[in-house]
Design a protein around this motif. Structure first.
Motif, PDB file in Angstrom:
ATOM      1  N   ILE A 322       0.834  -1.221   0.000  1.00  0.00           N
ATOM      2  CA  ILE A 322       0.000   0.000   0.000  1.00  0.00           C
ATOM      3  C   ILE A 322       0.867   1.269   0.000  1.00  0.00           C
ATOM      4  CG2 ILE A 322      -1.658   1.341   1.365  1.00  0.00           C
ATOM      5  CD1 ILE A 322      -3.167  -1.196   1.916  1.00  0.00           C
ATOM      6  N   PRO A 323       1.856   1.385   0.914  1.00  0.00           N
ATOM      7  CA  PRO A 323       2.716   2.574   0.818  1.00  0.00           C
ATOM      8  C   PRO A 323       3.428   2.679  -0.534  1.00  0.00           C
ATOM      9  CG  PRO A 323       3.089   1.448   2.892  1.00  0.00           C
ATOM     10  CD  PRO A 323       2.200   0.576   2.091  1.00  0.00           C
ATOM     11  N   LEU A 324       3.915   1.553  -1.052  1.00  0.00           N
ATOM     12  CA  LEU A 324       4.593   1.582  -2.358  1.00  0.00           C
ATOM     13  C   LEU A 324       3.627   2.045  -3.455  1.00  0.00           C
ATOM     14  CD1 LEU A 324       6.822  -1.631  -2.381  1.00  0.00           C
ATOM     15  CD2 LEU A 324       7.579   0.740  -2.466  1.00  0.00           C
ATOM     16  N   GLY A 325       2.373   1.591  -3.366  1.00  0.00           N
ATOM     17  CA  GLY A 325       1.355   2.003  -4.344  1.00  0.00           C
ATOM     18  C   GLY A 325       1.138   3.502  -4.296  1.00  0.00           C
ATOM     19  N   PHE A 326       1.037   4.064  -3.096  1.00  0.00           N
ATOM     20  CA  PHE A 326       0.827   5.510  -2.964  1.00  0.00           C
ATOM     21  C   PHE A 326       2.052   6.281  -3.450  1.00  0.00           C
ATOM     22  CE2 PHE A 326      -2.637   4.735   0.275  1.00  0.00           C
ATOM     23  CZ  PHE A 326      -3.626   5.354  -0.471  1.00  0.00           C
ATOM     24  N   ILE A 327       3.245   5.778  -3.115  1.00  0.00           N
ATOM     25  CA  ILE A 327       4.472   6.465  -3.561  1.00  0.00           C
ATOM     26  C   ILE A 327       4.547   6.453  -5.090  1.00  0.00           C
ATOM     27  CG2 ILE A 327       7.006   6.263  -3.597  1.00  0.00           C
ATOM     28  CD1 ILE A 327       6.744   5.276  -0.645  1.00  0.00           C
TER      29      ILE A 327
ATOM     30  N   VAL B  94      -1.675  16.326  -6.278  1.00  0.00           N
ATOM     31  CA  VAL B  94      -0.277  15.998  -5.972  1.00  0.00           C
ATOM     32  C   VAL B  94      -0.027  16.155  -4.473  1.00  0.00           C
ATOM     33  CG1 VAL B  94       2.123  16.693  -6.343  1.00  0.00           C
ATOM     34  CG2 VAL B  94       0.560  16.537  -8.280  1.00  0.00           C
ATOM     35  N   LEU B  95      -0.580  17.239  -3.892  1.00  0.00           N
ATOM     36  CA  LEU B  95      -0.432  17.445  -2.444  1.00  0.00           C
ATOM     37  C   LEU B  95      -1.110  16.319  -1.657  1.00  0.00           C
ATOM     38  CD1 LEU B  95      -0.916  21.302  -2.003  1.00  0.00           C
ATOM     39  CD2 LEU B  95       1.147  19.961  -1.591  1.00  0.00           C
ATOM     40  N   LEU B  96      -2.322  15.959  -2.094  1.00  0.00           N
ATOM     41  CA  LEU B  96      -3.060  14.864  -1.423  1.00  0.00           C
ATOM     42  C   LEU B  96      -2.249  13.571  -1.446  1.00  0.00           C
ATOM     43  CD1 LEU B  96      -5.790  13.706  -0.245  1.00  0.00           C
ATOM     44  CD2 LEU B  96      -6.366  13.119  -2.597  1.00  0.00           C
ATOM     45  N   LEU B  97      -1.668  13.282  -2.622  1.00  0.00           N
ATOM     46  CA  LEU B  97      -0.893  12.043  -2.742  1.00  0.00           C
ATOM     47  C   LEU B  97       0.386  12.096  -1.904  1.00  0.00           C
ATOM     48  CD1 LEU B  97      -1.396  11.290  -6.542  1.00  0.00           C
ATOM     49  CD2 LEU B  97      -2.286   9.999  -4.612  1.00  0.00           C
ATOM     50  N   ALA B  98       0.980  13.286  -1.808  1.00  0.00           N
ATOM     51  CA  ALA B  98       2.179  13.429  -0.969  1.00  0.00           C
ATOM     52  C   ALA B  98       1.831  13.126   0.483  1.00  0.00           C
ATOM     53  CB  ALA B  98       2.743  14.832  -1.112  1.00  0.00           C
ATOM     54  N   VAL B  99       0.707  13.693   0.950  1.00  0.00           N
ATOM     55  CA  VAL B  99       0.272  13.466   2.334  1.00  0.00           C
ATOM     56  C   VAL B  99      -0.043  11.983   2.547  1.00  0.00           C
ATOM     57  CG1 VAL B  99      -1.557  13.958   4.001  1.00  0.00           C
ATOM     58  CG2 VAL B  99      -0.567  15.807   2.651  1.00  0.00           C
ATOM     59  N   LEU B 100      -0.750  11.387   1.586  1.00  0.00           N
ATOM     60  CA  LEU B 100      -1.131   9.976   1.718  1.00  0.00           C
ATOM     61  C   LEU B 100       0.089   9.062   1.706  1.00  0.00           C
ATOM     62  CD1 LEU B 100      -4.357   9.631  -0.454  1.00  0.00           C
ATOM     63  CD2 LEU B 100      -4.142   9.399   2.008  1.00  0.00           C
ATOM     64  N   SER B 101       1.059   9.384   0.840  1.00  0.00           N
ATOM     65  CA  SER B 101       2.283   8.561   0.783  1.00  0.00           C
ATOM     66  C   SER B 101       2.988   8.600   2.126  1.00  0.00           C
ATOM     67  CB  SER B 101       3.232   9.079  -0.305  1.00  0.00           C
ATOM     68  OG  SER B 101       2.580   9.044  -1.545  1.00  0.00           O
ATOM     69  N   ALA B 102       3.144   9.834   2.676  1.00  0.00           N
ATOM     70  CA  ALA B 102       3.844   9.973   3.961  1.00  0.00           C
ATOM     71  C   ALA B 102       3.061   9.256   5.067  1.00  0.00           C
ATOM     72  CB  ALA B 102       4.010  11.449   4.292  1.00  0.00           C
ATOM     73  N   SER B 103       1.750   9.426   5.081  1.00  0.00           N
ATOM     74  CA  SER B 103       0.966   8.821   6.175  1.00  0.00           C
ATOM     75  C   SER B 103       0.909   7.294   6.043  1.00  0.00           C
ATOM     76  CB  SER B 103      -0.439   9.416   6.238  1.00  0.00           C
ATOM     77  OG  SER B 103      -1.027   9.391   4.981  1.00  0.00           O
ATOM     78  N   SER B 104       0.918   6.782   4.789  1.00  0.00           N
ATOM     79  CA  SER B 104       0.902   5.323   4.645  1.00  0.00           C
ATOM     80  C   SER B 104       2.232   4.707   5.061  1.00  0.00           C
ATOM     81  CB  SER B 104       0.539   4.908   3.204  1.00  0.00           C
ATOM     82  OG  SER B 104       1.535   5.333   2.322  1.00  0.00           O
ATOM     83  N   PHE B 109       4.875   1.598   9.631  1.00  0.00           N
ATOM     84  CA  PHE B 109       5.717   1.384  10.810  1.00  0.00           C
ATOM     85  C   PHE B 109       4.882   1.082  12.045  1.00  0.00           C
ATOM     86  CE2 PHE B 109       8.904   3.560   8.185  1.00  0.00           C
ATOM     87  CZ  PHE B 109       9.951   2.672   8.361  1.00  0.00           C
ATOM     88  N   THR B 110       3.767   1.794  12.205  1.00  0.00           N
ATOM     89  CA  THR B 110       2.970   1.618  13.431  1.00  0.00           C
ATOM     90  C   THR B 110       2.125   0.340  13.382  1.00  0.00           C
ATOM     91  OG1 THR B 110       1.345   3.087  12.459  1.00  0.00           O
ATOM     92  CG2 THR B 110       2.826   4.046  14.082  1.00  0.00           C
ATOM     93  N   LEU B 111       1.728  -0.104  12.171  1.00  0.00           N
ATOM     94  CA  LEU B 111       0.920  -1.331  12.061  1.00  0.00           C
ATOM     95  C   LEU B 111       1.662  -2.553  12.584  1.00  0.00           C
ATOM     96  CD1 LEU B 111      -0.876  -1.138   8.581  1.00  0.00           C
ATOM     97  CD2 LEU B 111      -1.962  -1.331  10.805  1.00  0.00           C
ATOM     98  N   LYS B 112       2.994  -2.460  12.553  1.00  0.00           N
ATOM     99  CA  LYS B 112       3.834  -3.571  13.010  1.00  0.00           C
ATOM    100  C   LYS B 112       3.518  -3.931  14.467  1.00  0.00           C
ATOM    101  CE  LYS B 112       8.717  -4.761  13.042  1.00  0.00           C
ATOM    102  NZ  LYS B 112      10.066  -4.203  13.001  1.00  0.00           N
ATOM    103  N   ASP B 113       3.192  -2.893  15.262  1.00  0.00           N
ATOM    104  CA  ASP B 113       2.959  -3.109  16.694  1.00  0.00           C
ATOM    105  C   ASP B 113       1.482  -3.287  17.031  1.00  0.00           C
ATOM    106  OD1 ASP B 113       5.693  -2.714  17.028  1.00  0.00           O
ATOM    107  OD2 ASP B 113       5.410  -0.541  17.041  1.00  0.00           O
TER     108      ASP B 113
END
Lengths: 343, 118
Positions: A322-327, B94-104, B109-113
């Protein structure tokens, strides 16, 4: 002496040779889908046998035991279709066959050239996605309707796996739509005339291909049907025609997903011209050659990879794809719209 | 029109394929059912009668995450459709996708826990 045919016979011949019927019944329609499903099984068995230093099907059929697959199909048809006492009878009987129907419907929208497509639509890629999203539902229900604990565990695993890989598939697909600025698969292929999208969107291709392999429940993502620990998982109670229907549905879906990958990322029917071969044959031929390459890769996975655990399957889908897809989507939109933004 | 006809023919033929399989099975397969045959598969163990037991489902939190991501994926898709029609709105997407990429990436990282057994 010229013999005049009866009018009804002339009408029948006209109907059978009409463009619509040839596309629907022969290529790329029902006959092609059925033969492809059977040949895929044979090809997998022969290829895996070569990987494992075996011969594979050999005795039935003169060339490479190709009739073995037909013999197997007849064997399944001639076996009793047992409905377990705890099964929900109607769902148990109808769901595998519904799954086969929905998987076959994927081919209605996949083009093999600008001409060889059953139904060209302005929203073709969305229609395909709708059928990709709907097609696991009958199979999940089939597992639930079996009334067995093995089927139940397998069905839950299957559902979690499908949840995890549907979103990456959709996000990767969106990248292609942005680049081609169209939902029509023919236009998407034509947008790759100079450069296939696998070059410009390699991350997207990886995400889509891995998600497609998982959607088709192929090794290393075959935990829901794990033979050793779940004794075929959600399929365990199926035999005879039910098992045949499920197997055909799974292979048909895999084939459709790979043809879709060829069209979305590998440039579809675009390839070097070969003198003497008309485009009407050459274009489907290129699609088929690229499909065979992908099919070989997917089948080789079975020969070289081990089955991975549920935790890893879900981690790969949710935490990596999912992150790779968004990137990928961000990079694609940036490269396409940057000139507009700068202007 | 020819395309639409082809779609109708193909839909009928695709629906007929499972029917043909069932008919073939009806013709060829034996029908001698018995109670023993209809028992559930138990992997070599002796089949037993209906019992109820607790069954913890792991990875259920991912099903909740799916609901969130499905909405986000839909929003992204609608934004893309909007940009195809109106390229002037490209900056927003483009801004929306930048935010989504960073948040995903952060979510990865957090889903791991995330505790998987409730």
């Amino acid at each position: 002496m010229v013999v005049a045919l009866p009018p009804f016979l002339v009408e029948i011949i006209k109907f059978v040779t009409s463009e619509s019927f040839v596309k629907a019944a022969i290529f790329p329609g029902a006959a092609f889908v059925a033969v492809l499903g059977i040949l895929s099984v044979w090809y997998e068995r022969k290829l895996l046998a070569r990987v494992m230093l075996r011969i594979g099907p050999f005795h039935v059929g003169k060339y490479g035991g190709w009739l073995q697959v037909i013999a197997d199909a007849v064997k399944f048809l001639s076996k009793e279709f047992i409905i377990p006492a705890r099964a929900r009878k109607k769902l148990f009987v109808t769901m595998p066959l519904t799954g086969l129907f929905l998987s076959a419907m994927l081919f209605a929208f996949i083009p093999f050239s600008e001409y060889w497509v059953i139904f060209r639509s302005d929203i073709g890629v969305l229609l395909v996605f709708v059928f990709i999203a709907v097609s696991p539902i009958p199979l999940i229900l089939a597992g639930w309707a079996s009334g067995s604990k093995y089927s139940f565990v397998g069905m839950i695993r299957f559902a979690f796996q499908i949840f995890a890989y549907e979103i990456p598939l959709f996000i990767a697909l969106t990248g292609v739509i942005i680049a081609a600025r169209s939902f029509d698969i023919v236009n998407i292929v034509n947008a790759q005339t100079s450069l296939p999208f696998i070059v410009t969107q390699f991350i997207g291709f990886l995400v889509f291909f891995i998600a497609a392999v998982s959607e088709a429940e192929r090794i290393p993502f075959d935990l829901p049907t794990a033979e050793q620990e779940l004794v075929e998982g959600w399929i365990v109670e199926y035999g005879g025609v039910g098992f045949l229907g499920i197997q055909l549905a799974m292979y048909t879906k895999l084939d459709a997903l790979l043809f879709l990958t060829v069209n979305l990322y590998l440039g579809g029917w675009h390839g070097p011209a070969i003198p003497g071969i008309p485009e009407s044959i050459l274009h489907p031929m290129w699609v088929f050659i690229k499909f065979l390459v992908l099919l070989t890769i997917v089948f080789l996975f079975r020969g070289v990879y081990t089955r991975i655990t549920m935790r890893k399957i879900l981690d790969l889908g949710w935490r990596f794809l999912i992150p790779l897809g968004f990137i990928n989507l961000f990079i694609v939109s940036l490269t396409i719209y940057l000139p507009t933004l700068l202007a | 029109m020819a395309d639409f006809q082809a779609l109708i023919y193909y839909t009928i033929l695709s629906a007929l394929l499972p029917v043909l399989l069932v008919l073939g099975s009806k013709l060829l397969a034996p029908k001698k059912t018995s109670r023993r045959k209809r028992l559930s598969f138990e992997s070599g163990q002796v089949p037993f009668e209906w019992v109820e037991s607790s069954f913890p489902v792991e990875y259920f939190p991912y099903a909740i995450v799916y609901v969130a991501y499905a909405v986000i994926a839909l929003a992204v898709f609608l934004s893309v459709v909007a940009v195809i029609d109106n390229p002037a709105s490209a900056l927003n997407v483009v801004l929306l996708l930048a935010v989504l990429s960073a948040s995903s990436v952060y979510a990865a990282f957090t889903l791991k826990d995330l505790p998987q057994r409730l």
